[in-house]
Design a protein around this motif. Structure first.
Motif, PDB file in Angstrom:
ATOM      1  N   SER A  13      18.050  13.318  -5.468  1.00  0.00           N
ATOM      2  CA  SER A  13      18.686  12.188  -6.156  1.00  0.00           C
ATOM      3  C   SER A  13      19.026  11.070  -5.181  1.00  0.00           C
ATOM      4  N   LEU A  14      19.448  11.403  -3.970  1.00  0.00           N
ATOM      5  CA  LEU A  14      19.722  10.380  -2.967  1.00  0.00           C
ATOM      6  C   LEU A  14      18.453   9.637  -2.582  1.00  0.00           C
ATOM      7  N   LEU A  15      17.369  10.368  -2.344  1.00  0.00           N
ATOM      8  CA  LEU A  15      16.101   9.724  -2.002  1.00  0.00           C
ATOM      9  C   LEU A  15      15.588   8.865  -3.152  1.00  0.00           C
ATOM     10  N   PHE A  16      15.686   9.363  -4.361  1.00  0.00           N
ATOM     11  CA  PHE A  16      15.226   8.605  -5.520  1.00  0.00           C
ATOM     12  C   PHE A  16      16.023   7.312  -5.689  1.00  0.00           C
ATOM     13  N   SER A  17      17.337   7.380  -5.524  1.00  0.00           N
ATOM     14  CA  SER A  17      18.152   6.176  -5.666  1.00  0.00           C
ATOM     15  C   SER A  17      17.868   5.171  -4.544  1.00  0.00           C
ATOM     16  N   LEU A  18      17.661   5.650  -3.328  1.00  0.00           N
ATOM     17  CA  LEU A  18      17.332   4.738  -2.231  1.00  0.00           C
ATOM     18  C   LEU A  18      15.974   4.077  -2.450  1.00  0.00           C
ATOM     19  N   LEU A  20      14.591   3.434  -5.378  1.00  0.00           N
ATOM     20  CA  LEU A  20      14.760   2.443  -6.443  1.00  0.00           C
ATOM     21  C   LEU A  20      15.463   1.184  -5.950  1.00  0.00           C
ATOM     22  N   ILE A  21      16.461   1.347  -5.101  1.00  0.00           N
ATOM     23  CA  ILE A  21      17.142   0.177  -4.545  1.00  0.00           C
ATOM     24  C   ILE A  21      16.199  -0.619  -3.655  1.00  0.00           C
ATOM     25  N   GLY A  22      15.400   0.064  -2.843  1.00  0.00           N
ATOM     26  CA  GLY A  22      14.437  -0.619  -1.983  1.00  0.00           C
ATOM     27  C   GLY A  22      13.391  -1.380  -2.764  1.00  0.00           C
ATOM     28  N   VAL A  23      12.871  -0.787  -3.832  1.00  0.00           N
ATOM     29  CA  VAL A  23      11.875  -1.465  -4.658  1.00  0.00           C
ATOM     30  C   VAL A  23      12.489  -2.682  -5.349  1.00  0.00           C
ATOM     31  N   SER A  24      13.715  -2.577  -5.788  1.00  0.00           N
ATOM     32  CA  SER A  24      14.346  -3.732  -6.439  1.00  0.00           C
ATOM     33  C   SER A  24      14.549  -4.876  -5.454  1.00  0.00           C
ATOM     34  N   PHE A  25      14.866  -4.579  -4.206  1.00  0.00           N
ATOM     35  CA  PHE A  25      14.996  -5.638  -3.214  1.00  0.00           C
ATOM     36  C   PHE A  25      13.653  -6.286  -2.921  1.00  0.00           C
ATOM     37  N   LEU A  26      12.580  -5.532  -2.945  1.00  0.00           N
ATOM     38  CA  LEU A  26      11.255  -6.111  -2.719  1.00  0.00           C
ATOM     39  C   LEU A  26      10.880  -7.107  -3.805  1.00  0.00           C
ATOM     40  N   PHE A  27      11.134  -6.742  -5.061  1.00  0.00           N
ATOM     41  CA  PHE A  27      10.779  -7.629  -6.161  1.00  0.00           C
ATOM     42  C   PHE A  27      11.767  -8.776  -6.318  1.00  0.00           C
ATOM     43  N   ALA A  28      13.017  -8.567  -6.035  1.00  0.00           N
ATOM     44  CA  ALA A  28      14.033  -9.600  -6.241  1.00  0.00           C
ATOM     45  C   ALA A  28      13.980 -10.684  -5.177  1.00  0.00           C
ATOM     46  N   SER A  29      13.570 -10.372  -3.986  1.00  0.00           N
ATOM     47  CA  SER A  29      13.604 -11.363  -2.909  1.00  0.00           C
ATOM     48  C   SER A  29      12.558 -12.448  -3.096  1.00  0.00           C
TER      49      SER A  29
END
Length: 118
Positions: A13-18, A20-29
């Motif tokens: 769950s920790l790896l999955f959440s990290l 997802l957060i990393g992918v969101s930063f890639l698309f949001a930036s």
């Protein structure tokens, strides 16, 4: 070793959440600078007219606390109703006492005007 499945679950769950957060930063930036309107504040179709850090009336907090208290009553009523045939008369009368105490509290708040919104 009996806690190994829990540890595996926590790591996954920790790896999955990290991830997802990393992918969101890639698309949001890449899209932040394209639309400056998206960065502006929006309040129900109106332009913002006041500071977001303004003080709220105490009645907002009072109503929210009252909602939480009486919402918790429902969370106690559901398991009581499901297991009513197993707990017998003692469970029935203990819930009646609980509901009576909450009703007295509700009537006290009503009498004091805590529920008036004027």
């Amino acid at each position: 070793m009996e806690f190994a499945p829990i540890c595996v679950y926590l790591v996954i769950s920790l790896l999955f959440s990290l991830i997802l957060i990393g992918v969101s930063f890639l698309f949001a930036s890449s899209s932040n600078s394209a639309y400056p309107e998206k960065l502006s504040a929006y309040e129900c179709g109106f332009d913002p007219f006041d500071d977001a850090r303004s003080r709220f009336d105490i009645r907002f907090y009072l109503v929210s606390i009252l909602f939480i208290i009486f919402d918790l009553e429902v969370t106690f009523l559901f398991p009581w109703a499901v297991s009513l045939n197993k707990i017998g008369l003692f469970g029935f009368w203990s819930m009646i006492v609980f509901l009576l105490i909450l009703t007295i509290g509700f009537l006290y708040e009503w009498k004091k005007g805590a529920l008036d919104w004027e």
